[in-house]
Design an enzyme around this catalytic site. Structure first.
Site, PDB file in Angstrom:
ATOM      1  CG  HIS A 194       4.910   4.120   2.380  1.00  0.00           C
ATOM      2  ND1 HIS A 194       4.676   4.687   3.686  1.00  0.00           N
ATOM      3  CD2 HIS A 194       5.220   2.896   2.499  1.00  0.00           C
ATOM      4  CE1 HIS A 194       4.858   3.792   4.382  1.00  0.00           C
ATOM      5  NE2 HIS A 194       5.529   2.615   4.017  1.00  0.00           N
ATOM      6  CG  HIS A 251       8.985   0.871   2.316  1.00  0.00           C
ATOM      7  ND1 HIS A 251       9.599   0.116   1.558  1.00  0.00           N
ATOM      8  CD2 HIS A 251       8.231   0.010   2.994  1.00  0.00           C
ATOM      9  CE1 HIS A 251       9.236  -1.087   1.861  1.00  0.00           C
ATOM     10  NE2 HIS A 251       8.305  -1.134   2.811  1.00  0.00           N
ATOM     11  CD  GLU A 294       5.569  -4.388   9.347  1.00  0.00           C
ATOM     12  OE1 GLU A 294       6.163  -3.476   8.440  1.00  0.00           O
ATOM     13  OE2 GLU A 294       4.712  -4.870   9.142  1.00  0.00           O
ATOM     14  CD  GLU A 298       5.976  -7.719   5.933  1.00  0.00           C
ATOM     15  OE1 GLU A 298       6.521  -6.848   6.710  1.00  0.00           O
ATOM     16  OE2 GLU A 298       5.212  -7.216   4.883  1.00  0.00           O
ATOM     17  CB  CYS A 320       6.724  -8.143   2.199  1.00  0.00           C
ATOM     18  SG  CYS A 320       4.959  -7.984   1.488  1.00  0.00           S
ATOM     19  CB  CYS A 330       2.477  -4.873   1.892  1.00  0.00           C
ATOM     20  SG  CYS A 330       2.839  -5.581   3.351  1.00  0.00           S
TER      21      CYS A 330
HETATM   22 ZN    ZN Z   1       4.024  -7.859   3.693  1.00  0.00          ZN
END
Ligand code: ZN
Length: 653
Positions: free
Chosen positions: A155, A205, A317, A333, A335, A411
């Site tokens: 990341h 990511h 996810e 999610e 996000c 996050c």
């Molecule tokens: Zn998140």
């Protein structure tokens, strides 16, 4: 850094601010020219302001600031552990919070925010390495040898991307340049390190793509745009496989220019496509834009929950297969809804098409807003459309916990903060002679030719009053008419000015005069909707919507003895619509007739009956639905969006 052909850099407090050279149909009206002044979103933003302040304490408690202090060689009291705490992407939470502080300062310039911002920015600057590299966790855990050693998982570019986004927000909203200088040093380091003829690699990511385009927009430095182009195009050609990773999760199975849908980790996928959209508009790449347009349409038709939630799989996810949208196992999610909003907003600027404004609205009022408590300081990571009675939390993200103040993987909370504080940036956009209003809130809009004051009780009422507060003469006002708004009308000073066709924009070209009043009326008819038949998990079920809101039944609102897991709806008269100012900070509830329908005795135990097995209907009862976003603010118990529809007369089908 060379800076050939610098773009005309615009000004304004907006997270995505295309240059004048960009192929967009309109430019956003930033927070300096669009202000939410009252009503529904003002209440949510007040809660968000508190959340931003609590966020600093959370970052302290979780160790994120500790990591930066150690990396900066400034251990404070209690910071003598010498080891990095938390996940490898811990810095990104700090940067998302810094971005939230910037938008929050633009919304309400409070001195305490500026002080906090400067204090944390100084820490970030001190942690940066002399050559521009910055990632406190990598620096502390593995030093220089550890840099980019595991790019699929480290990341490092992801954290850099969030740093750049925070820096751009900060300079746009406060004028402070210190974080921008850190971001430029880091971006220059990335330009020197990565590329076709340098190290050929991408981060696992995405987000760096959006960030680099924005840094180009802020500074005019062409190399940042070129690096964004490289990162977009390098993905999908086996780089993750070269590390032994399965590529789908990382959006690395198919190049973005060839993809026909989104797949893999939902947040990664939509951050990548949002960045690719920025790239397409800044480079005039119409082929890339039309590919993205098709990908969005496929995602929206086959991989999006009614709430605008994205990603159905807990495993990784991730997006599932088309129509794999189980309500109880939805991951959705918070996000991912935020990334979806970012992508849809960029597509809206690029194309001017109302369906993107509709998409922003659906995600904002439902998939995103459910992610945060009414108090503003607790968050859902996962946003299912059903929770069964008696569910027990089996891991820290489980919705059965209710919303939580923070997560080991945090996050979502600071992502909610930056979105909530920057919300006014989604209201409107301008083009020469045109002001487009995309979202409705009590607000002031300061367009190029036209100033407006909007007053509305949206989403509880569909009436929006727009008063002209300033006009330079002839111009066009465009108002989005959501696809659900059958029967919408628009008047100017009391005279019909339609047509207001759902799913488009009503366009009003006038010699506008100060004091003129436009009334837009969007009928908030209760809609009983069914999913695509291929969504097996909710076949035979209906869900309720009113205006932009998706509704849910929550156990707390039902009569004693009625278990949500057993209910069916009785088709019949329209729902009773009541606004309840004292409930959940004021919500409009829907009341319908339904029946509990218990499983017959034959079902217990297995073997289950070969025929028969029709549920045993109970007596008709009232069932009360609340807006989905407001669930889980009282107790954690059963909730469901989709409910089986019984046969007429009350016998469940
Ligand atoms: Zn998140």
């Amino acid at each position: 850094m060379s800076s050939d052909a610098p773009p005309v850099v615009r000004t304004g407090q907006s997270p995505a601010r295309p240059t004048d050279a960009a192929t967009v149909t309109s430019h956003p009206l930033g927070l300096d020219r669009a202000r939410i002044t009252g009503g529904f979103w003002a209440d949510r933003q007040r809660a968000g302001a508190e959340a931003v302040r609590v966020g600093h304490e959370q970052l302290e408690r979780a160790g994120n600031l500790h990591n930066l202090r150690l990396a900066a060689g400034r251990p404070g009291s209690g910071d003598d552990g010498g080891e990095a705490i938390g996940p490898v992407f811990a810095d990104s939470d700090v940067y998302k919070w810094l971005e939230a502080v910037a938008w929050e300062y633009a919304r309400d310039p409070a001195e305490d925010l500026l002080e906090r911002q400067r204090e944390v920015t100084a820490l970030v600057a001190a942690a940066q390495q002399p050559d521009g590299y910055l990632n406190s966790v990598v620096q502390l855990r593995s030093g220089e040898a550890g840099r980019y050693a595991d790019l699929p998982w480290s990341h490092e570019h992801y954290c850099a991307g969030h740093l750049i986004q925070a820096a751009v927000a900060q300079v746009r909203c406060t004028g402070d340049r210190e974080l921008l200088e850190v971001a430029v040093r880091l971006a220059d380091h990335l330009v020197e390190t990565f590329g076709e003829d340098r190290r050929h690699d991408v981060d696992g990511h995405p987000v760096i793509e959006m960030a680099l385009v924005e840094l180009y927009r802020e500074t005019g430095t062409q190399a940042y745009l070129e690096l964004a182009r490289y990162f977009v195009d390098a993905r999908g050609h086996g780089l993750m496989a070269s590390y032994g990773k399965e590529p789908t999760y990382f959006s690395d199975r198919v190049p973005v220019r060839e993809a026909t849908t989104v797949e893999g980790h939902a947040v990664r996928a939509v951050y990548l496509t949002a960045g690719a959209t920025d790239l397409a508009t800044e480079t005039g790449d119409t082929a890339l834009l039309s590919t993205l347009d098709a990908q969005f349409a496929t995602m929206w038709a086959t991989k999006t929950y009614l709430t605008g939630g994205l990603g159905s799989r807990w495993d990784w996810e991730a997006f599932g297969e088309p129509y794999e949208l189980p309500p109880d196992r939805a991951y959705a999610e918070t996000c991912a809804a935020i990334g979806g909003i970012q992508w849809a907003w960029r597509m809206l600027l690029a194309t001017g098409e109302a369906r993107y404004g509709d998409a922003v609205e659906r995600m904002l009022f439902n998939g995103f807003l459910a992610g945060v408590s009414l108090r503003g300081t607790e968050y859902f990571y996962v946003n299912p459309l059903q929770l069964r009675g008696g569910s027990r939390p089996d891991e820290n993200r489980s919705p059965a916990h209710g919303r939580r103040g923070w997560f080991a993987c945090a996050c979502c909370p600071p992502n909610v903060m930056r979105t909530m504080s920057g919300l006014a940036g989604l209201l409107a956009s301008t083009a020469p002679g045109v002001l487009s209003v995309h979202q409705y809130a009590t607000a002031t809009l300061d367009g190029d030719e036209l100033g407006l004051e909007l007053t509305t009780d949206y989403p509880w009422s569909g009436q929006v009053r727009l008063e002209v507060t300033r006009s330079t003469g002839r111009s066009t006002l465009r108002l989005r008419v959501p696809a659900w708004a059958e029967g919408a009308t628009v008047t100017v000073d009391g005279t019909e000015a339609g047509p207001a066709t759902p799913g488009g924009y009503v366009e009003l070209e006038r010699d506008w005069q100060t004091g003129q009043v436009v009334l837009l009326d969007l009928p908030l008819t209760v809609r009983t909707v069914t999913a695509h038949p291929r969504v097996d998990a909710v076949r035979g079920c209906v869900a309720l919507e009113r205006g932009p809101l998706v509704y849910a039944f929550e156990q707390a609102d039902q009569e004693p003895g009625v278990e949500l897991d057993d209910i069916t709806l009785v088709p019949g008269p329209d729902a009773r619509v009541e606004h309840q100012p004292g409930l959940l900070e004021g919500v409009t509830t829907l009341t319908l007739r339904g029946r509990p329908a218990r499983a017959p005795e034959e079902y217990r135990p297995w073997p289950w009956p070969v025929d028969g097995g029709a549920p045993v209907p109970g007596d008709e009862v009232d069932l009360v639905a609340i807006p989905y976003y407001a669930w889980a603010n009282r107790e954690i118990d059963a909730m469901r969006v989709w409910v089986p529809l019984g046969a007429p007369g009350g016998t469940p089908s």
